[in-house]
Write an enzyme that holds these catalytic residues in place. Structure first.
Site, mmCIF file in Angstrom:
data_model
loop_
_atom_site.group_PDB
_atom_site.id
_atom_site.type_symbol
_atom_site.label_atom_id
_atom_site.label_comp_id
_atom_site.label_asym_id
_atom_site.label_seq_id
_atom_site.Cartn_x
_atom_site.Cartn_y
_atom_site.Cartn_z
ATOM 1 N N ASP A 200 7.244 5.380 1.251
ATOM 2 C CA ASP A 200 7.344 4.507 0.074
ATOM 3 C C ASP A 200 7.199 3.081 0.608
ATOM 4 O O ASP A 200 7.004 2.674 1.709
ATOM 5 C CB ASP A 200 8.854 4.686 -0.652
ATOM 6 C CG ASP A 200 8.620 4.342 -2.032
ATOM 7 O OD1 ASP A 200 7.884 3.258 -2.656
ATOM 8 O OD2 ASP A 200 9.049 5.289 -2.981
ATOM 9 N N GLY A 226 4.743 2.269 3.806
ATOM 10 C CA GLY A 226 3.251 2.371 3.651
ATOM 11 C C GLY A 226 2.754 2.666 2.184
ATOM 12 O O GLY A 226 3.601 2.430 1.339
ATOM 13 N N ASP A 227 1.420 2.619 2.184
ATOM 14 C CA ASP A 227 0.665 2.630 0.616
ATOM 15 C C ASP A 227 0.041 3.974 0.722
ATOM 16 O O ASP A 227 -0.814 4.425 1.362
ATOM 17 C CB ASP A 227 -0.227 1.430 0.715
ATOM 18 C CG ASP A 227 -0.988 1.650 -0.592
ATOM 19 O OD1 ASP A 227 -0.950 2.372 -1.497
ATOM 20 O OD2 ASP A 227 -1.434 0.479 -0.867
ATOM 21 N N PHE A 228 0.551 4.678 -0.328
ATOM 22 C CA PHE A 228 0.185 6.187 -0.445
ATOM 23 C C PHE A 228 -1.350 6.161 -0.815
ATOM 24 O O PHE A 228 -1.950 7.224 -0.873
ATOM 25 C CB PHE A 228 0.661 7.242 -1.569
ATOM 26 C CG PHE A 228 1.248 6.733 -2.749
ATOM 27 C CD1 PHE A 228 0.437 5.840 -3.562
ATOM 28 C CD2 PHE A 228 2.571 6.868 -3.433
ATOM 29 C CE1 PHE A 228 0.743 5.331 -4.671
ATOM 30 C CE2 PHE A 228 2.942 6.251 -4.461
ATOM 31 C CZ PHE A 228 2.163 5.663 -5.245
ATOM 32 N N HIS A 245 2.422 10.548 -12.581
ATOM 33 C CA HIS A 245 2.352 9.963 -14.302
ATOM 34 C C HIS A 245 2.258 8.631 -14.330
ATOM 35 O O HIS A 245 2.074 7.869 -15.312
ATOM 36 C CB HIS A 245 3.709 10.625 -14.879
ATOM 37 C CG HIS A 245 5.136 9.930 -14.693
ATOM 38 N ND1 HIS A 245 6.138 9.833 -15.563
ATOM 39 C CD2 HIS A 245 5.413 9.134 -13.456
ATOM 40 C CE1 HIS A 245 6.914 9.231 -15.020
ATOM 41 N NE2 HIS A 245 6.766 8.793 -13.715
#
Length: 335
Positions: A200, A226-228, A245
């Site tokens: 996250d 981190g950045d998914f 969503h």
């Protein structure tokens, strides 16, 4: 005898006045009125003194919320009902944080819903001048409120979601966008052979590490900032819990592609979300979809829409496992 059905005009008037009830619930949560009532009934004057507000307006507000089942009267005393107790900060399933989050971050943007329907631009983007998550990440307190409130909301709704569920095999379980790790803890706490990793954003890390330490799992579950959209840790089982969503289809596919690229051969993916049923069948996710419309570029989805997303990203769609909650587990595999 059952109570008579109110005339349509009365029902519509109540619906139109819903914003007032939301604000009233926010006020009693913010003032900790329900928390003060944990130890038993009190007078309005006593509640007002402890809350630092005027007794007369507080009494009128409590009277209104009594009508919708939040409080009950005991002579000159006021008590919470089981429903109202959920706004106590000390309740194990407290929704006080959700009341704060929604009224302090969602209420204003929803004033622009008409323009959202006209333009397709989320009300939050118009109201804050930037996407909602970007605005949230700029302030540590906002991020902490979001993490805390969503953990409480989803925690209450997903109670029992994994009961009887057979977690796919694999030693490493990665919770992508896992916030404080509540879902991952629920999945592997009683499975000592498993290890876990939460991915996250960096502002979430303090809440996650504190929660893992509290649960005694900081030796088996780690946090990676981190950045998914860019990359995710390598794992055998991936969990996406209430993440897709939040995003439009193209962005959701990017998240899924990050997972597929990092996944071990034969890895499994579990998407924990509400699946909208067809037609007019009532479902809570149809109301949540309104939240998505006003705040984010995302949406709630049907089973065919989940299948399309997963297949676009190169996953094999395995099916949907219904649960005893409003959520389902959408299963997929890396080919």
């Amino acid at each position: 005898m059952s109570a008579p059905t109110p005339p349509p005009g009365v029902v519509m008037t109540q619906l139109l006045g819903g914003f007032q009830v939301s604000q009233a619930l926010y006020v009693v949560a913010k003032l900790d009125v329900c928390t003060l009532l944990d130890d038993g009934p009190r007078t309005v004057a006593d509640l007002a003194e402890y809350s630092g507000v005027s007794a007369d307006p507080l009494g009128r507000l409590i009277s209104t919320l009594t009508m919708v089942g939040v409080f009950r009267s005991e002579g000159d005393l006021v008590a919470t009902t089981p429903l109202g107790a959920l706004l106590s900060r000390d309740h194990p399933a407290s929704l006080a944080g959700a009341a704060e989050l929604w009224m302090e971050t969602h209420y204003g943007p929803f004033g622009g819903l008409l323009e959202t329907v006209r333009s397709g631009v989320p009300g939050a983007t118009q109201y804050f001048g930037k996407p909602f998550f970007e605005w949230l990440s700029e302030d540590q307190e906002r991020s902490a409120l979001m993490t805390r409130a969503m953990a409480n909301v989803t925690g209450a709704l997903r109670e029992g979601v994994f009961d009887g569920y057979d977690l796919p095999p694999g030693r490493v379980v990665a919770d992508i966008g896992g916030a404080d790790g509540s879902v991952l803890v629920q999945l592997i706490a009683e499975r000592p052979e498993r290890t876990g990793v939460i991915l996250d954003l960096a502002p979430v890390e303090p809440a996650a590490t504190a929660h893992l330490a509290e649960r005694g799992l900081d030796d088996r579950i780690t946090f990676t900032a981190g950045d998914f959209f860019e990359s995710v840790p390598t794992a055998d089982v991936y969990v996406l819990s209430f993440v897709l969503h939040d995003w439009d289809d193209d962005s959701a596919v990017r998240i899924l592609e990050s997972i597929r690229k990092a996944a071990n051969p034969g890895a499994r993916l579990l998407v924990l979300e509400g699946v909208i049923p067809p037609g007019d069948t009532p479902h809570m996710m149809k109301m949540v979809d309104l939240t998505m419309l006003g705040m984010l570029p995302g949406r709630e989805r049907t089973e065919p829409e989940f299948r399309t997303l997963l297949e676009r990203a190169g996953f094999a769609f395995d099916g949907v496992v219904p649960t005893s909650t409003v959520f389902s587990i959408v299963e997929a595999s890396v080919d």
